[in-house]
Write a protein that holds these residues in place. Structure first.
Motif, mmCIF file in Angstrom:
data_model
loop_
_atom_site.group_PDB
_atom_site.id
_atom_site.type_symbol
_atom_site.label_atom_id
_atom_site.label_comp_id
_atom_site.label_asym_id
_atom_site.label_seq_id
_atom_site.Cartn_x
_atom_site.Cartn_y
_atom_site.Cartn_z
ATOM 1 N N SER A 56 25.551 -24.734 7.474
ATOM 2 C CA SER A 56 24.805 -23.606 6.929
ATOM 3 C C SER A 56 24.005 -23.930 5.664
ATOM 4 C CB SER A 56 25.749 -22.432 6.649
ATOM 5 O OG SER A 56 26.667 -22.765 5.641
ATOM 6 N N VAL A 57 24.236 -25.090 5.057
ATOM 7 C CA VAL A 57 23.478 -25.422 3.845
ATOM 8 C C VAL A 57 22.093 -25.967 4.231
ATOM 9 C CG1 VAL A 57 25.528 -25.899 2.474
ATOM 10 C CG2 VAL A 57 24.391 -27.767 3.651
ATOM 11 N N VAL A 58 21.191 -25.876 3.297
ATOM 12 C CA VAL A 58 19.862 -26.441 3.539
ATOM 13 C C VAL A 58 19.981 -27.965 3.577
ATOM 14 C CG1 VAL A 58 18.588 -24.496 2.556
ATOM 15 C CG2 VAL A 58 19.281 -26.383 1.084
ATOM 16 N N PRO A 59 19.172 -28.640 4.371
ATOM 17 C CA PRO A 59 19.290 -30.099 4.493
ATOM 18 C C PRO A 59 19.285 -30.846 3.165
ATOM 19 C CG PRO A 59 17.846 -29.265 6.194
ATOM 20 C CD PRO A 59 18.159 -28.099 5.286
ATOM 21 N N SER A 60 18.525 -30.386 2.200
ATOM 22 C CA SER A 60 18.469 -31.085 0.912
ATOM 23 C C SER A 60 19.794 -31.010 0.149
ATOM 24 C CB SER A 60 17.340 -30.525 0.050
ATOM 25 O OG SER A 60 17.551 -29.148 -0.201
ATOM 26 N N ALA A 61 20.678 -30.071 0.511
ATOM 27 C CA ALA A 61 21.971 -29.925 -0.162
ATOM 28 C C ALA A 61 23.082 -30.718 0.529
ATOM 29 C CB ALA A 61 22.356 -28.454 -0.233
ATOM 30 N N LEU A 62 22.804 -31.319 1.667
ATOM 31 C CA LEU A 62 23.833 -32.079 2.381
ATOM 32 C C LEU A 62 24.397 -33.226 1.551
ATOM 33 C CD1 LEU A 62 22.425 -32.229 6.009
ATOM 34 C CD2 LEU A 62 24.550 -31.140 5.258
ATOM 35 N N ALA A 63 23.553 -33.865 0.773
ATOM 36 C CA ALA A 63 23.999 -35.000 -0.045
ATOM 37 C C ALA A 63 25.002 -34.583 -1.119
ATOM 38 C CB ALA A 63 22.807 -35.692 -0.682
ATOM 39 N N ASP A 64 25.065 -33.285 -1.428
ATOM 40 C CA ASP A 64 26.007 -32.783 -2.427
ATOM 41 C C ASP A 64 27.390 -32.523 -1.842
ATOM 42 O OD1 ASP A 64 23.988 -32.805 -4.350
ATOM 43 O OD2 ASP A 64 23.341 -30.777 -3.799
ATOM 44 N N THR A 65 27.558 -32.688 -0.541
ATOM 45 C CA THR A 65 28.837 -32.431 0.125
ATOM 46 C C THR A 65 29.859 -33.481 -0.293
ATOM 47 O OG1 THR A 65 27.628 -31.536 2.022
ATOM 48 C CG2 THR A 65 29.951 -32.057 2.351
ATOM 49 N N LYS A 66 31.030 -33.015 -0.659
ATOM 50 C CA LYS A 66 32.121 -33.906 -1.070
ATOM 51 C C LYS A 66 33.271 -33.766 -0.086
ATOM 52 C CE LYS A 66 30.183 -34.794 -5.144
ATOM 53 N NZ LYS A 66 28.819 -35.043 -4.838
#
Length: 87
Positions: A56-66
């Motif tokens: 559900s997150v925007v693609p640009s926020a995927l890198a912030d996933t921990k």
């Protein structure tokens, strides 16, 4: 005269496609889809609990996933959810 080449249209994978390639696709490549690759009763499973819903997150926020919790072969190998131990 230059030979004609066919252009391949490149499209990025969706998050769902990438997850399936990494899980069930990898199991199929090993010819092991009968015992791993999907979360089902009786199958082997390594599991990661993530900090956000990657669907559900925007693609640009995927890198912030921990990774908050990671279980490999039934053993917790990474745990950010556990309460800190006291000295």
């Amino acid at each position: 005269m230059r030979p004609r080449t066919r252009q391949i249209r490149r499209r990025p994978l969706t998050v769902r496609q990438a997850l399936l390639a990494y899980t069930s696709g990898s199991a199929a490549a090993e010819l092991r889809e009968h015992d791993k690759g999907t979360l089902e009763s009786g199958k082997l499973a390594d599991v990661a609990v993530l900090s956000q819903d990657i669907f559900s997150v925007v693609p640009s926020a995927l890198a912030d996933t921990k990774s908050l919790l990671t279980v490999v072969r039934g053993r917790i190998v990474h745990d950010q959810l556990a309460a800190p131990s006291l000295p």
